[in-house]
Design a protein around this motif. Sequence first.
Motif, PDB file in Angstrom:
ATOM      1  N   ARG A 209       1.363  -1.545  -0.030  1.00 40.09           N
ATOM      2  CA  ARG A 209      -0.020  -0.180   0.236  1.00 40.09           C
ATOM      3  C   ARG A 209       0.916   1.207  -0.017  1.00 40.09           C
ATOM      4  O   ARG A 209       0.519   2.364   0.840  1.00 40.09           O
ATOM      5  CB  ARG A 209      -1.151  -0.023   1.239  1.00 40.09           C
ATOM      6  N   LEU A 210       1.630   1.275  -0.953  1.00 38.28           N
ATOM      7  CA  LEU A 210       2.970   2.735  -0.537  1.00 38.28           C
ATOM      8  C   LEU A 210       2.513   3.168  -2.140  1.00 38.28           C
ATOM      9  O   LEU A 210       2.297   4.743  -1.946  1.00 38.28           O
ATOM     10  CB  LEU A 210       4.341   2.217  -0.635  1.00 38.28           C
ATOM     11  N   ILE A 211       1.896   2.228  -2.813  1.00 32.34           N
ATOM     12  CA  ILE A 211       1.273   3.209  -4.471  1.00 32.34           C
ATOM     13  C   ILE A 211       0.288   2.599  -4.855  1.00 32.34           C
ATOM     14  O   ILE A 211      -0.058   1.091  -4.865  1.00 32.34           O
ATOM     15  CB  ILE A 211       2.509   3.014  -5.284  1.00 32.34           C
ATOM     16  N   ARG A 212      -0.059   3.299  -5.983  1.00 33.01           N
ATOM     17  CA  ARG A 212      -1.662   2.858  -7.022  1.00 33.01           C
ATOM     18  C   ARG A 212      -1.498   3.232  -8.717  1.00 33.01           C
ATOM     19  O   ARG A 212      -0.773   4.539  -8.471  1.00 33.01           O
ATOM     20  CB  ARG A 212      -2.928   3.147  -6.567  1.00 33.01           C
ATOM     21  N   LEU A 221       0.601   6.540  -2.095  1.00 30.76           N
ATOM     22  CA  LEU A 221      -0.771   6.176  -1.280  1.00 30.76           C
ATOM     23  C   LEU A 221       0.848   6.896  -0.139  1.00 30.76           C
ATOM     24  O   LEU A 221      -0.170   7.242   1.030  1.00 30.76           O
ATOM     25  CB  LEU A 221      -1.290   4.749  -0.629  1.00 30.76           C
ATOM     26  N   ASP A 222       1.618   6.688  -0.011  1.00 33.74           N
ATOM     27  CA  ASP A 222       2.440   6.801   1.514  1.00 33.74           C
ATOM     28  C   ASP A 222       3.988   6.893   1.054  1.00 33.74           C
ATOM     29  O   ASP A 222       5.084   6.015   1.007  1.00 33.74           O
ATOM     30  CB  ASP A 222       2.603   5.676   2.371  1.00 33.74           C
ATOM     31  N   GLU A 223       4.370   8.695   1.303  1.00 32.66           N
ATOM     32  CA  GLU A 223       5.444   9.106   0.436  1.00 32.66           C
ATOM     33  C   GLU A 223       6.547   8.682   1.216  1.00 32.66           C
ATOM     34  O   GLU A 223       7.308   8.261   0.627  1.00 32.66           O
ATOM     35  CB  GLU A 223       4.935  10.729   0.333  1.00 32.66           C
ATOM     36  N   THR A 224       6.630   8.735   2.957  1.00 33.75           N
ATOM     37  CA  THR A 224       7.448   8.592   3.460  1.00 33.75           C
ATOM     38  C   THR A 224       8.369   7.202   3.927  1.00 33.75           C
ATOM     39  O   THR A 224       9.414   6.847   3.609  1.00 33.75           O
ATOM     40  CB  THR A 224       6.845   8.740   5.128  1.00 33.75           C
TER      41      THR A 224
END
Length: 244
Positions: A209-212, A221-224
């Motif tokens: 769940r970092l990108i879509r 979704l979670d840049e950090t």
Amino acid sequence: MSIRCAKCPLRARKAFKSLSDEDLAFMERFKTGELHVEAGTPVVIEGSKSPHFHTVLSGAALRTKLLADGRRQVVNFVFPGDLVGLQSSLLTEMAHGVEAVTDMRLCVFSRERLWELFRSSPARAYDLIWLAATEERSLGEMLLSAGRRDARERVAALLLYLGRRAEESAFSDTRLETPFPFRQQDLADAAGLSLVHTNKMLQSLRAARLIRIADGTMTILDETRLKEAAMTDEEPGGQGRPLL
């Protein structure tokens, strides 16, 4: 119909620096026309000698190098405001090709008048050198990924880079959700990975769940955590980009 520099839609975007009336008047004289290129066609061909160089007004492209057997390396990505064909103006021929990913519109400048830019408009000449320096910095990042990052780190770093460049060039309003016209093969050729391996790395980043990536859009979704996955803490540049 050619767009006047004073009415250029990119100049209204906060991603780019403003120009004085004097500089705009010079660019009006320096620009010789516009070129429209359809998606999937070459903008310039590796080894060619063009009488012109260009600024991208709209659209996106790939800078590519080819081996004799057809294998391709994507050495960088081209966005609005970027220069195309400058190598041919200075080194007599292009050391890489440029392929349009989307329909593109480019401002056209004559290579024979390049010295006029340095002689008559030093501020614009400085901007040209600034753009060339940032291209060199980008190539350093691509080389770092190819030489030292593992596959997952390479793909994560590449997606962060594309988001940042899209925002810096006004291709997108935000780096966290950007138009994404690139194919997985383009990413593979940029990362130096096989298509299958690239797909696996993208699936891994999606599962975390970092990108879509869907419907021509990339969402970070979670840049950090994506930066952690890429082994980078680089921040987007704060100053506006110059625009020739």
